[in-house]
Design a protein around this motif. Structure first.
Motif, short mmCIF file in Angstrom:
data_model
loop_
_atom_site.label_atom_id
_atom_site.label_comp_id
_atom_site.label_asym_id
_atom_site.label_seq_id
_atom_site.Cartn_x
_atom_site.Cartn_y
_atom_site.Cartn_z
N ASN A 183 -6.11 8.97 42.56
CA ASN A 183 -6.81 9.64 41.46
C ASN A 183 -7.97 10.47 41.96
O ASN A 183 -8.45 11.38 41.28
CB ASN A 183 -7.31 8.61 40.44
N GLY A 184 -8.42 10.20 43.17
CA GLY A 184 -9.54 10.94 43.74
C GLY A 184 -9.27 12.42 43.90
O GLY A 184 -10.15 13.26 43.66
N VAL A 185 -8.03 12.78 44.29
CA VAL A 185 -7.72 14.20 44.43
C VAL A 185 -7.78 14.89 43.08
O VAL A 185 -8.20 16.05 42.97
CB VAL A 185 -6.36 14.42 45.12
N TYR A 186 -7.34 14.20 42.03
CA TYR A 186 -7.41 14.77 40.68
C TYR A 186 -8.86 14.87 40.20
O TYR A 186 -9.23 15.83 39.50
CB TYR A 186 -6.59 13.93 39.70
N ARG A 187 -9.66 13.91 40.56
CA ARG A 187 -11.06 13.96 40.17
C ARG A 187 -11.78 15.12 40.86
O ARG A 187 -12.74 15.68 40.31
CB ARG A 187 -11.75 12.63 40.47
N CYS A 188 -11.30 15.51 42.04
CA CYS A 188 -11.80 16.74 42.67
C CYS A 188 -11.27 17.96 41.93
O CYS A 188 -12.03 18.85 41.52
CB CYS A 188 -11.36 16.80 44.13
N GLY A 189 -9.96 18.02 41.76
CA GLY A 189 -9.33 19.23 41.23
C GLY A 189 -9.64 19.50 39.78
O GLY A 189 -9.70 20.67 39.36
N PHE A 190 -9.84 18.46 38.98
CA PHE A 190 -10.06 18.64 37.55
C PHE A 190 -11.53 18.51 37.15
O PHE A 190 -11.85 18.58 35.96
CB PHE A 190 -9.23 17.64 36.75
N ALA A 191 -12.41 18.33 38.12
CA ALA A 191 -13.84 18.28 37.82
C ALA A 191 -14.29 19.63 37.26
O ALA A 191 -13.78 20.68 37.66
CB ALA A 191 -14.64 17.95 39.07
N SER A 192 -15.24 19.59 36.35
CA SER A 192 -15.73 20.84 35.77
C SER A 192 -17.22 21.07 36.02
O SER A 192 -17.81 21.98 35.46
CB SER A 192 -15.44 20.89 34.27
N THR A 193 -17.81 20.24 36.89
CA THR A 193 -19.17 20.49 37.36
C THR A 193 -19.21 20.29 38.87
O THR A 193 -18.41 19.53 39.43
CB THR A 193 -20.21 19.55 36.71
N GLN A 194 -20.14 20.95 39.51
CA GLN A 194 -20.26 20.83 40.96
C GLN A 194 -20.57 19.40 41.37
O GLN A 194 -20.01 18.89 42.35
CB GLN A 194 -21.37 21.77 41.46
N ALA A 195 -21.44 18.74 40.63
CA ALA A 195 -21.84 17.39 40.99
C ALA A 195 -20.66 16.42 40.90
O ALA A 195 -20.47 15.57 41.78
CB ALA A 195 -22.98 16.92 40.08
N SER A 196 -19.84 16.54 39.85
CA SER A 196 -18.68 15.66 39.70
C SER A 196 -17.67 15.91 40.81
O SER A 196 -17.09 14.96 41.38
CB SER A 196 -18.03 15.87 38.34
N TYR A 197 -17.46 17.17 41.13
CA TYR A 197 -16.54 17.52 42.21
C TYR A 197 -17.02 16.94 43.54
O TYR A 197 -16.26 16.30 44.27
CB TYR A 197 -16.40 19.04 42.31
N GLU A 198 -18.28 17.15 43.88
CA GLU A 198 -18.79 16.70 45.17
C GLU A 198 -18.77 15.18 45.27
O GLU A 198 -18.49 14.61 46.34
CB GLU A 198 -20.18 17.25 45.41
N ASN A 199 -19.06 14.50 44.18
CA ASN A 199 -19.03 13.03 44.19
C ASN A 199 -17.62 12.54 44.49
O ASN A 199 -17.41 11.66 45.33
CB ASN A 199 -19.51 12.51 42.84
#
Length: 315
Positions: A183-199
Motif C-alpha cells: 500500500n506504500g506505493v499507492y500512498r506515494c502515487g495517490f498522495a495529494s500533498t507534498q508532506a503526505s507523499y514524502e512521508n
C-alpha cells in the motif's frame, strides 16, 4: 478513472484525500464470507462452483492468480479478466475479455447483483459463487487463504503457503509489507500533498532497505521456504520498475538497483506457473491510462527493459 456505488447507483469519482490531509487511505473490503472444506460456512469447497474476477494489472488480484496456479486449481476455480484500462464505469468487460459467468458489462454489476443498495468502491479481485449467485469475498488476503487451504482435496495439497507453525511470523511480515510497501506505493502515487507523499516515500524505501538487508542472509522472507508472504511482496516488486518508479514517483531506487531484492524477484518469477500470471502490457496500460489526474496524456512508456522477465513483453 475510478467508480463507486452509492445506494446501488454508480458514480465516477476519485478518492477524496482532502479529508485526510492529502493522504490516501484504502477502504476496507466489504464482502467477507469464507469457503471451507467441510461447508460449515455455507460455502463448501466444490470444483466448478466458484469464479474469480481479476485484473491482470492489479497486484491484489495477481495474488489470487498466483495461489490458484501454485495450488493447481485452474480446473477447479474459473476466471474472468477485466479490461486493463478502466472505463467511465470502472472495471469493465469486452468481447475480447468477457464475463464468462454472468455476461455483465461492468464489474460494479456484480456488487449490485449481490447487494442492490451497495455503497462503496468497486475493486478486484472478486470471488463469486455460481450456485448462490453472489459475491463470497472481495478481500484478496482472505481469498488466497481459502485457495491455499479449502480446496486441497481438488488441487495440490503437497505444500502449504501458510503453515500453522509459521503463521504468526507470516502474518507479521504481511502486515509490515502491506502497510509500507504494497500500500506504500499507492500512498506515494495517490498522495495529494507534498508532506503526505514524502512521508509515504520515506516509509516505503526504509521498508525496502530493511527487506534488502534481510534477504542478504535469507533466501526467502521465512528462511528457505516460499510462503504466502513472498507472493504478497512479489506482486508489488514485479510492478515497481515498470510503473511505480515513475508513475507513482517512487524514484529513489529501482528494484533492479537492490542486489538481493532483484535476485529474489527473478527467482520467484522463475517458479513454474508464475510467468503466465505476469502481464506487463496490462500492467502498464492500466496504470498509465487509467489515472488521468496523474498522467493526463495517457501515454504509455515504451520502456523500461525488465531483466527479471525478459520474455514477458520485452520493453
Amino acid at each position: 478513472m475510478s467508480v463507486y456505488l452509492q445506494n446501488g447507483e454508480w458514480h465516477p469519482g476519485w478518492y477524496d484525500t482532502r479529508a485526510t490531509h492529502g493522504e490516501f487511505l484504502r477502504p476496507a473490503a466489504v464482502f467477507r464470507d469464507w469457503i471451507t472444506a467441510d461447508g460449515s460456512s455455507g460455502y463448501p469447497a466444490q470444483p466448478g462452483r466458484y469464479h474469480l474476477y481479476v485484473s491482470l494489472a492489479c497486484p491484489w488480484a495477481h495474488r489470487t492468480l498466483i495461489v490458484r496456479a501454485l495450488k493447481r486449481l485452474e480446473a477447479v476455480v474459473s476466471v474472468s479478466i477485466v479490461e486493463p484500462v478502466m472505463s467511465e464505469q470502472g472495471w469493465c468487460f469486452s468481447d475480447t475479455l468477457p464475463d464468462h459467468v454472468n455476461g455483465f458489462s461492468f464489474l460494479h454489476q456484480l456488487y449490485t447483483a449481490t447487494q442492490p443498495d451497495y455503497s462503496g468502491r468497486i475493486s478486484v479481485p472478486v470471488l463469486w459463487d455460481k450456485v448462490r449467485n453472489r459475491i463470497v469475498n472481495n478481500e484478496s488476503s482472505e481469498i488466497i487463504r481459502m485457495l491455499n487451504g479449502a480446496f486441497n482435496q481438488f488441487g495440490d495439497a503437497s505444500f502449504d503457503l501458510c503453515p500453522e507453525a509459521l503463521r504468526v511470523e507470516i502474518d507479521a511480515l504481511n502486515d509490515f509489507i502491506y502497510e509500507n510497501i504494497n500500500n506504500g506505493v499507492y500512498r506515494c502515487g495517490f498522495a495529494s500533498t507534498q508532506a503526505s507523499y514524502e512521508n509515504a516515500f520515506h516509509k516505503l524505501f526504509a521498508a525496502l532497505d530493511q527487506i534488502e538487508a534481510w534477504l542478504a542472509n535469507s533466501r526467502y522472507l521465512v528462511g528457505d521456504q516460499i510462503t504466502e508472504a513472498d507472493w504478497r511482496l512479489f506482486t508489488t516488486l514485479a510492478r515497481f520498475d515498470a510503473v511505480y518508479y515513475s508513475h507513482f514517483k517512487c524514484s529513489r531506487n529501482r528494484i533492479e538497483d537492490f542486489p538481493h531484492l532483484s535476485r529474489y524477484l527473478r527467482e520467484l518469477y522463475l517458479v513454474p506457473g508464475i510467468a503466465s500470471t505476469v502481464d506487463i502490457d496490462h500492467i502498464k496500460r492500466h496504470y498509465f491510462m487509467s489515472h488521468p489526474h496523474i498522467n493526463p496524456t495517457g501515454i504509455v512508456p515504451v520502456g523500461p527493459r525488465l531483466k527479471f522477465c525478459a520474455d514477458a513483453g520485452a520493453l
